[in-house]
Design a protein around this motif. Structure first.
Motif, PDB file in Angstrom:
ATOM      1  N   LEU A   1      -3.895  -8.060  -5.608  1.00  0.00           N
ATOM      2  CA  LEU A   1      -2.800  -7.225  -5.224  1.00  0.00           C
ATOM      3  C   LEU A   1      -1.908  -8.193  -4.159  1.00  0.00           C
ATOM      4  CD1 LEU A   1      -1.579  -4.571  -4.158  1.00  0.00           C
ATOM      5  CD2 LEU A   1      -3.332  -4.552  -2.195  1.00  0.00           C
TER       6      LEU A   1
ATOM      7  N   GLN B   1      -7.121   7.203  -0.797  1.00  0.00           N
ATOM      8  CA  GLN B   1      -8.393   6.535  -0.291  1.00  0.00           C
ATOM      9  C   GLN B   1      -7.598   5.256   0.394  1.00  0.00           C
ATOM     10  OE1 GLN B   1     -11.317   5.874  -2.840  1.00  0.00           O
ATOM     11  NE2 GLN B   1     -12.912   5.428  -1.212  1.00  0.00           N
ATOM     12  N   LYS B   2      -8.429   5.168   1.694  1.00  0.00           N
ATOM     13  CA  LYS B   2      -7.967   3.944   2.436  1.00  0.00           C
ATOM     14  C   LYS B   2      -8.566   2.572   1.842  1.00  0.00           C
ATOM     15  CE  LYS B   2      -7.752   5.748   7.080  1.00  0.00           C
ATOM     16  NZ  LYS B   2      -8.096   5.845   8.410  1.00  0.00           N
ATOM     17  N   SER B   3      -7.887   1.587   1.598  1.00  0.00           N
ATOM     18  CA  SER B   3      -8.295   0.245   1.129  1.00  0.00           C
ATOM     19  C   SER B   3      -9.062  -0.394   2.015  1.00  0.00           C
ATOM     20  CB  SER B   3      -7.073  -0.531   1.007  1.00  0.00           C
ATOM     21  OG  SER B   3      -6.435  -1.085   1.881  1.00  0.00           O
ATOM     22  N   ILE B   4      -9.529  -1.809   1.567  1.00  0.00           N
ATOM     23  CA  ILE B   4     -10.263  -2.694   2.557  1.00  0.00           C
ATOM     24  C   ILE B   4      -9.181  -3.120   3.486  1.00  0.00           C
ATOM     25  CG2 ILE B   4      -9.860  -4.340   1.010  1.00  0.00           C
ATOM     26  CD1 ILE B   4     -12.269  -6.064   1.786  1.00  0.00           C
TER      27      ILE B   4
ATOM     28  N   THR C   1     -14.106  -4.737  -5.164  1.00  0.00           N
ATOM     29  CA  THR C   1     -12.819  -4.462  -4.235  1.00  0.00           C
ATOM     30  C   THR C   1     -12.128  -5.822  -3.996  1.00  0.00           C
ATOM     31  OG1 THR C   1     -13.912  -2.591  -3.334  1.00  0.00           O
ATOM     32  CG2 THR C   1     -12.081  -3.244  -2.169  1.00  0.00           C
TER      33      THR C   1
ATOM     34  N   ARG D   1      -9.856  -7.141  -6.897  1.00  0.00           N
ATOM     35  CA  ARG D   1      -8.681  -6.344  -6.896  1.00  0.00           C
ATOM     36  C   ARG D   1      -7.845  -6.567  -5.841  1.00  0.00           C
ATOM     37  NH1 ARG D   1     -12.242  -2.032  -8.322  1.00  0.00           N
ATOM     38  NH2 ARG D   1     -12.113  -1.276  -6.247  1.00  0.00           N
ATOM     39  N   THR D   2      -8.176  -6.786  -4.720  1.00  0.00           N
ATOM     40  CA  THR D   2      -7.347  -7.059  -3.579  1.00  0.00           C
ATOM     41  C   THR D   2      -6.668  -8.404  -3.369  1.00  0.00           C
ATOM     42  OG1 THR D   2      -8.758  -5.708  -2.022  1.00  0.00           O
ATOM     43  CG2 THR D   2      -7.260  -7.121  -1.047  1.00  0.00           C
TER      44      THR D   2
ATOM     45  N   TYR E   1       0.946  -1.289  -0.013  1.00  0.00           N
ATOM     46  CA  TYR E   1       0.095  -0.007  -0.082  1.00  0.00           C
ATOM     47  C   TYR E   1       0.917   1.377   0.273  1.00  0.00           C
ATOM     48  CZ  TYR E   1      -3.510  -3.234   1.471  1.00  0.00           C
ATOM     49  OH  TYR E   1      -4.619  -4.212   1.600  1.00  0.00           O
TER      50      TYR E   1
END
Length: 384
Positions: free
Chosen positions: A112, A52-55, A105, A108-109, A47
């Motif tokens: 990641l 913006q904050k992620s999950i 989300t 995408r995570t 990160y």
């Protein structure tokens, strides 16, 4: 007197999830023992420091765990399901008026984080089972299962040889009527150059040519020949541009699909999964056994166990695997293939000299080891 329930939604509520989820509920009990706070440090490097904050990574892995426990493979359906379950909301740390993360989300995570992060979570849960005495370690059962890839058979593309494509089509491809239709093209070709080129040998292409010829002759008039996935395809001549790692595979009685091959190891003391890995679906079970045992024995060794016995079905049978397990000091309970007869009738094998004695008393010596491309196994040739 008969009662009648009238529902009228309240403007204000006094509600606590902790009061509504019973003490004996599975997800409440799991929340009390599953502590994944170490993931904040493990995933910090993926990160940035702004934006913006992620999950929450802990929430992400808990959602993945819920998907496994509830047998839901669609992220969209998983979020819908979780939003209607008070116990799952409590497990995730969300209140009833909080929106769960979008399904996109989750996708995408998942892309990641590298494999090492998922492996770390798996090892953490495995060690929890070890501490509870649920793992014996000495005897492991290994089996496989196909995992459907998120890719369509209709998007398959032809692999291109180094020579001109048109001459390739004229040389080896006898296509069915189904293949003459326009393919549904993928929006993006994610396959590398090597995956788009034919690497099969001349013998393998010759075999594919014969199969395609028989397919076009015998299959086009059969009921269902025009259905999706009914045309003859091969990993040696086709690839998926949307999921290049997926491979075409078929299970008896089912249509060809783009799959992955999941290899699963389970401890015999309790049904605890001790190892799981996805391989390409065009490989045979016996090709992966040495890799599975290496990884499995290391994980068990770190937890204070020694692998002593391996149980598997006939698909894992091969001379190389028997020799490998013997060299590791592991007893194998793997039946040989049903067609194995120990050698030709009337021929006696002399182990100390590695040759056969034919019925006439002549020696049939060992000549060479060769690769059988049909089932990707090594074989020994004896000839006189």
């Amino acid at each position: 007197m008969q009662g009648k329930k009238t529902y009228q939604e309240k403007l204000f509520h006094t509600f606590q999830l902790s009061n509504r989820v019973p003490e004996t509920n599975f997800y409440r009990r799991l929340k009390e023992v599953l502590h994944l706070d170490f993931l904040y440090k493990e995933t910090a490097s993926y990160y940035g420091n702004s934006g913006q904050k992620s999950i929450d990574p802990v929430v992400f892995f808990k959602i993945c765990l819920v998907g496994y426990l509830e047998n839901i493979i669609s992220d969209r359906k998983l979020i819908e399901h979780a939003s209607m379950r008070l116990d799952i909301l409590y497990f995730l740390g969300y209140d009833i008026d909080e929106e769960l993360p979008w399904h996109s989300t989750i996708i995408r995570t998942r892309q990641l984080f590298p494999e090492e992060v998922f492996e770390r979570v798996f090892t953490y849960v495995f060690e929890m089972c070890v501490k509870q005495g649920m793992v014996k370690g000495s005897t492991q059962v290994i089996d496989s299962a196909p995992v459907k890839a998120n890719a369509s058979m209709d998007s398959l593309e032809l692999k291109v040889p180094e020579q001109d494509l048109m001459s390739h089509l004229a040389d080896i491809r006898h296509i069915s009527n189904r293949d003459k239709d326009i393919y549904r093209k993928a929006k993006e070709n994610k396959a590398g150059k090597e995956q788009q080129q034919i690497t099969a040998s001349a013998e393998e292409l010759k075999e594919i040519k014969s199969r395609n010829k028989n397919w076009s002759k015998n299959q086009n008039q059969r009921p269902g020949a025009g259905n999706k996935g009914s045309r003859y395809t091969s990993n040696k001549t086709h690839y998926s541009p949307t999921d290049p790692d997926a491979r075409i595979s078929v299970k008896l009685g089912k249509a060809r699909k783009l799959n992955y091959h999941s290899q699963l190891s389970v401890d015999t003391s309790h049904p605890v999964i001790t190892d799981i890995t996805a391989y390409h679906a065009d490989g045979k079970d016996n090709q992966h056994l040495s890799d599975i045992v290496d990884r499995l024995s290391q994980r068990l060794w770190r937890s204070g166990f020694q692998l002593e016995n391996v149980l598997a079905d006939t698909g894992y049978s091969s001379g190389e695997n028997y020799a490998y397990l013997e060299s590791k000091g592991v007893d194998s309970y793997i039946p040989p293939h049903g067609t194995y007869k120990g050698g030709p009738a009337g021929f006696n094998y002399m182990k100390e000299h590695d040759h056969y004695i034919c019925p006439n008393g002549s020696v049939v010596p060992f000549k060479k080891v060769f690769n059988d491309y049909r089932n990707q196994t090594k074989k020994k040739e004896y000839r006189i």
